[in-house]
Design an enzyme around this catalytic site. Structure first.
Site, PDB file in Angstrom:
ATOM      1  CG  MET A  78      -1.979  -1.138   1.330  1.00 51.28           C
ATOM      2  SD  MET A  78      -3.008  -1.369   2.604  1.00 51.28           S
ATOM      3  CE  MET A  78      -4.166   0.249   2.469  1.00 51.28           C
ATOM      4  CG  HIS A  79       0.416   3.221   2.477  1.00 49.55           C
ATOM      5  ND1 HIS A  79      -0.713   3.605   2.620  1.00 49.55           N
ATOM      6  CD2 HIS A  79       0.871   2.384   3.427  1.00 49.55           C
ATOM      7  CE1 HIS A  79      -1.421   3.088   3.742  1.00 49.55           C
ATOM      8  NE2 HIS A  79      -0.440   2.195   4.309  1.00 49.55           N
ATOM      9  CG  ASP A 237      -0.399  -5.056   2.015  1.00 51.89           C
ATOM     10  OD1 ASP A 237      -1.153  -4.292   2.551  1.00 51.89           O
ATOM     11  OD2 ASP A 237       1.058  -4.928   1.890  1.00 51.89           O
TER      12      ASP A 237
END
Length: 490
Positions: A78-79, A237
């Protein structure tokens, strides 16, 4: 029919082939480089993700009837900030979730814009790992690159774009950008203005189980697949792993003991804790979840065993530990700073309480216990919001240790459920593909039919009480040393 789950991790992409009854046919993994151009920076080349994913799919489908493949979906780190120009060229290497360069931008968002405003706009506050601070960093430090941005996307969504041409994301991953109004499941106009980006630069937001397109003709031909193969949005995830463990619905809990550690609590209703100690995100089942994320979990044990003790015999080291709940040594597991619940990138690990009779086993036990105590910090926040949590699924590499599972069960006073198939985000992604292709009517039905519990670890009342006393002491340590971290950094 067959479904492909793609887990785009930080060190490798893991691909899983599953049939409609949940039987895993094959798993392959392909690694790619991770770059650290400066201390605290962490980057990857998106082209490496795509190349290794394509190679991985080819390997996955060797000796398989490719006409049976109905859908592909994703779980992913992520991110990360992926930026494309008008010609769809990647502008710069992706800035990853574990990159700490944007601490000044994080402070700006939290202190100048203000945590209350951020929570109002997005249901969350800023963390250095989130995407919005990375965008602000790029605007300040790489203005020429920033002016070239035509598209902003997350790592797994770059794969979807390359495979289908669909500029898309979904609620669980988008929640971690600090650009999404999580409650409304749409981009926050206030945050777009703060970050100097337009909605045109951001992808369309789908639910995790929705179809975003089909394979490009040239991609289908390259893989030997039908152009009718559907690509489903997927999930970040942690949300994908939660689907893979059946953590959907109301007040269901999953603990993940990987490189980082997470506690994931699914909820049918939207909720935010008053201090934003936990992330409040959209969930892949169409509802919401709370998540506490600690940056160093199983990686603490890996660091201790390999770097300090110079051994890879993890089981051998743990086999000598006998006296649970009676250890006088404490360990704070903040090797890379901490996210939940402290949001302190300056925090660092420490041992406390050693004496002349402290043993190697005491230190190893303290590491395992420190991770469990830190995860409980987030559990307590989730419980404070009215979530009645008495059991949890558990997954991740660290969860393969019977001793660590026993410690966690008693530190948290939770019954832990062990699963038949523990394949993390790749399995969850394959399940989302099955839902998107109509194999199951919804994510809850897929989880009910496909996720099986193979065993349990029960908390032991006497040990629960011992760990309760130790945990209350653990809680006092971080507040006592917090001010020192800033001094040490200076």
């Amino acid at each position: 029919m067959l479904y492909i789950g793609v887990d785009l991790g930080t060190s490798a992409v893991k691909l899983l082939l599953m049939d409609g009854k949940g039987q895993i046919k094959k798993i392959v993994s392909r690694e790619y480089p991770l770059y650290f151009p400066q201390p605290g920076w962490s980057e990857q080349q998106p082209e490496d993700w795509y190349t290794q994913t394509m190679e991985g799919i080819r390997e996955l489908l060797l000796d398989t009837d490719k006409s049976q493949v109905a859908g592909i979906s994703f779980g992913g780190q992520m991110h990360g900030l992926v930026t494309l120009d008008e010609q769809d060229h990647v502008i710069r290497p992706a800035i990853l979730w574990n990159d700490g360069r944007s601490f000044e931008e994080t402070d700006y968002l939290n202190e100048v814009i203000g945590k209350e405003k951020l929570s109002e706009y997005t249901a969350n506050i800023a963390f250095a790992g989130f995407t919005a601070p990375k965008i602000l960093w790029m605007k300040k430090h790489e203005p020429e690159n920033f002016r070239r941005i035509a598209k902003i996307m997350l790592p797994k969504d770059y794969l979807a774009y390359r495979l289908t041409g669909s500029f898309c994301t979904e609620v669980s991953d988008a929640s971690g950008t600090l650009l999404l109004d999580v409650k409304k499941r749409q981009w926050s106009q206030q945050m777009l203005q703060i970050c100097s980006v337009t909605e045109k630069m951001l992808p369309r937001v789908y639910e995790s189980y929705e179809v975003v397109g089909t394979l490009r003709a040239e991609t289908a031909k390259e893989l030997g697949l039908s152009g009718a193969v559907k690509v489903i949005a997927g999930a970040g995830d942690n949300a994908a792993a939660a689907v893979g463990t059946g953590t959907v619905g109301d007040s269901r809990c999953n603990l993940s003991l990987g490189t980082s550690g997470t506690i994931f609590v699914s909820s049918k209703s939207f909720g935010v804790d008053e201090h934003n100690a936990l992330h409040s995100f959209g969930h892949a089942d169409g509802h919401y979840h709370l998540m506490g994320c600690m940056l160093s979990a199983a990686s603490c044990n890996k660091w201790w065993e390999e770097q300090i003790l110079k051994t890879t015999d993890f089981a051998g080291e743990q086999s000598k530990i006998r006296r649970l709940g009676e250890n006088r040594v404490f360990y704070l597991p903040y090797l890379m700073g901490e996210r939940s619940p402290h949001n302190d990138p300056r925090a660092r690990a420490l041992f406390l309480g050693m004496s002349m009779d402290t043993t190697r086993e005491d230190m190893t036990q303290a590491v395992l216990e420190g991770v469990a105590f830190a995860l409980r910090d987030s559990l307590e926040v989730a419980r404070s919001l009215g979530n009645h949590i008495s059991s949890s699924r558990i997954c991740g590499g660290g969860a393969k240790s019977p001793l660590w599972r026993r410690i966690i069960a008693n530190v948290m006073n939770l019954k832990l459920e062990l699963l038949e198939n523990e394949e993390g985000p790749a399995l969850g992604a394959a399940m989302l593909a099955a839902v998107g292709c109509g194999e199951y009517p919804d994510v809850a039905s897929a989880a009910e039919n496909l996720v099986k519990v193979a065993g349990t670890v029960e908390p032991e009342p006497e040990l629960v009480q011992k760990y309760e006393e130790r945990y209350q002491k653990f809680r006092e340590i971080y507040p006592a040393v917090k001010a020192l971290y800033q001094t040490l950094e200076a």
